[in-house]
Design a protein around this motif. Structure first.
Motif, PDB file in Angstrom:
ATOM      1  N   HIS A 167     -10.199   6.341  -0.311  1.00  0.00           N
ATOM      2  CA  HIS A 167     -10.089   7.729   0.133  1.00  0.00           C
ATOM      3  C   HIS A 167     -10.567   7.817   1.581  1.00  0.00           C
ATOM      4  N   THR A 192      -5.818  -3.616  -7.961  1.00  0.00           N
ATOM      5  CA  THR A 192      -5.225  -2.456  -7.278  1.00  0.00           C
ATOM      6  C   THR A 192      -6.328  -1.564  -6.737  1.00  0.00           C
ATOM      7  N   GLU A 229     -11.394  -1.477  -0.967  1.00  0.00           N
ATOM      8  CA  GLU A 229     -10.578  -1.871   0.171  1.00  0.00           C
ATOM      9  C   GLU A 229     -10.543  -3.377   0.255  1.00  0.00           C
ATOM     10  N   VAL A 268      -8.252   1.394  -4.811  1.00  0.00           N
ATOM     11  CA  VAL A 268      -7.952   2.784  -4.473  1.00  0.00           C
ATOM     12  C   VAL A 268      -9.014   3.263  -3.485  1.00  0.00           C
ATOM     13  N   ARG A 328       0.831  -1.201   0.000  1.00  0.00           N
ATOM     14  CA  ARG A 328       0.000   0.000   0.000  1.00  0.00           C
ATOM     15  C   ARG A 328       0.866   1.251   0.000  1.00  0.00           C
ATOM     16  N   LEU A 387      -5.038   9.412   0.482  1.00  0.00           N
ATOM     17  CA  LEU A 387      -5.280   8.596  -0.701  1.00  0.00           C
ATOM     18  C   LEU A 387      -4.510   7.294  -0.534  1.00  0.00           C
ATOM     19  N   ASN A 388      -5.219   6.160  -0.545  1.00  0.00           N
ATOM     20  CA  ASN A 388      -4.611   4.839  -0.415  1.00  0.00           C
ATOM     21  C   ASN A 388      -4.641   4.120  -1.758  1.00  0.00           C
ATOM     22  N   ILE A 389      -3.466   3.720  -2.225  1.00  0.00           N
ATOM     23  CA  ILE A 389      -3.347   2.927  -3.452  1.00  0.00           C
ATOM     24  C   ILE A 389      -2.755   1.583  -3.051  1.00  0.00           C
ATOM     25  N   THR A 390      -3.536   0.526  -3.207  1.00  0.00           N
ATOM     26  CA  THR A 390      -3.158  -0.785  -2.695  1.00  0.00           C
ATOM     27  C   THR A 390      -2.944  -1.763  -3.842  1.00  0.00           C
ATOM     28  N   ASP A 391      -1.914  -2.566  -3.704  1.00  0.00           N
ATOM     29  CA  ASP A 391      -1.637  -3.627  -4.674  1.00  0.00           C
ATOM     30  C   ASP A 391      -1.796  -4.970  -3.970  1.00  0.00           C
TER      31      ASP A 391
END
Length: 376
Positions: free
Chosen positions: A297, A293, A320, A295, A265, A283-287
């Motif tokens: 907020h 992926t 999430e 995204v 993340r 801002l959360n960008i998760t792999d």
């Protein structure tokens, strides 16, 4: 004739007093603090009641890294002028630099009520609130005087009620934090959580490391020895920068390792402190390995009252990841929560949180968390 002599002596004394103050102020501007202190102390031996000179001496002592010596001067000044905003501001700064951020807030918030548009007051209020989380190296003078380290313990319990046939969740935590102005801080937690009829236990450890007057590094690790639904471990590294006018920015990277998958993340955050308020966005960008992926907020708004007490709201939207038994799922989320911390005294506080979370079509959960916090 005698009257003329007395008037002349008074006039000469006034001129000398003005000259001493002018000399001390010039020495301060030239950063000659030792000389300014000597000038003021000599002047006050002759005229101990000169409030202006005493105020300047208190400021000089604080700037020299001797705020503990400035405190009794400010306390004496405030006995005669209880609503003097400059005295309240100086007293609050000296308390903060002495390692008493919560006491500092009492003086500073009183000053803010009297002069709500006084920018310096609002700036130091923000610094005092941050002092219990992020060390105040950006605001404190160089000093060899040890400042007081603050320790806090919190015991909390939480229950999440789920629908769609899922069992309720339960969790218990024991959190510890240690902070000190001008120095590093650290924290840790023991946790125990129940989901899907199973209990997991783990530990978290972290540190707050000031790099200079604007940058702070915050590493964190977590480990669960034999997890059923929690991750086996996680690591997080956060870098924060303080800007002017109450702005903060941060970036963090986090890796979470489950038994069957891995989650990375990237989080980008911005905060603003203004008056009694704090607003924040992340801002959360998760792999998620082999699962896309997501995204997300997060928005937050807090209102501070009575020093470090606060009440706030949190909003979450986007995508999430979540654990369904031992399987990691990704779905749309919508969440709303209210939380706060109320200090009954300088030593004891209650923390609370209530919330509603919708995890796509899988389940909706509602939770209540209560905690008791002790500072020492």
């Amino acid at each position: 004739m005698i009257r003329l002599i007395l008037l002349g002596a008074l006039a000469l004394g006034s001129v000398n007093a003005w000259a001493d103050l002018a000399t001390a102020e010039h020495q301060v501007r030239e950063q000659q603090l030792d000389a300014a202190r000597a000038t003021l102390e000599a002047h006050l031996r002759q005229q101990p009641g000169d409030q202006q000179a005493r105020f300047l001496l208190a400021r000089v002592l604080a700037w020299q890294g001797r705020p503990h010596e400035a405190l009794p001067i400010y306390e004496s000044l405030l006995t005669s002028q209880t609503d003097n905003v400059d005295y309240l501001l100086g007293y609050g700064q000296a308390l903060l630099w002495s390692g008493f951020p919560q006491r500092a807030l009492e003086s500073l918030e009183r000053a803010a009520v009297i002069a709500p548009d006084y920018g310096d007051v609002q700036t130091v209020i923000q610094q005092a609130r941050a002092a219990l989380v992020v060390p105040v190296t950006a605001t404190a003078p160089n000093s060899d005087v040890p400042t007081q380290r603050r320790h806090e313990l919190q015991l909390s319990t939480r229950k999440d009620a789920l629908d769609n046939g899922f069992d309720d969740w339960r969790s218990h935590r024991l959190d510890y934090t240690s902070t000190r102005p001008e120095g590093p801080g650290w924290y840790g937690a023991l946790l125990r959580e129940q989901r899907f009829g199973e209990w997991d236990e783990g530990i978290e450890l972290g540190a707050i490391l000031p790099l200079n007057d604007r940058w702070t590094l915050q590493p964190e690790v977590g480990y669960q020895p034999s997890p059923y639904f929690l991750p086996e471990w996680h690591t997080d590294l956060r870098l924060q920068r303080r800007f002017e006018n109450g702005y903060l920015g941060a970036v963090s990277i986090r890796r979470t390792e489950y038994e069957t998958t891995r989650v990375d993340r990237l989080a980008l955050s911005a905060e603003r402190y203004f008056g009694n308020w704090r607003a924040g966005y992340t801002l959360n960008i998760t792999d998620v390995a082999d699962a896309g992926t997501p995204v997300g907020h997060n928005l937050g708004l807090d209102y501070y009252y009575r020093g470090l007490s606060y009440a706030g709201v949190r909003l979450t939207a986007g995508e999430e990841e979540a654990v369904e038994e031992q399987r990691l799922i990704t779905s749309d989320v919508r969440a709303l929560s209210l939380q706060g911390r109320h200090w009954f005294s300088r030593r004891w506080a209650m923390t609370w949180e209530i919330g509603h979370h919708k995890q796509g079509d899988y389940y909706t959960r509602q939770w209540l968390q209560l905690g008791l916090r002790h500072a020492f």
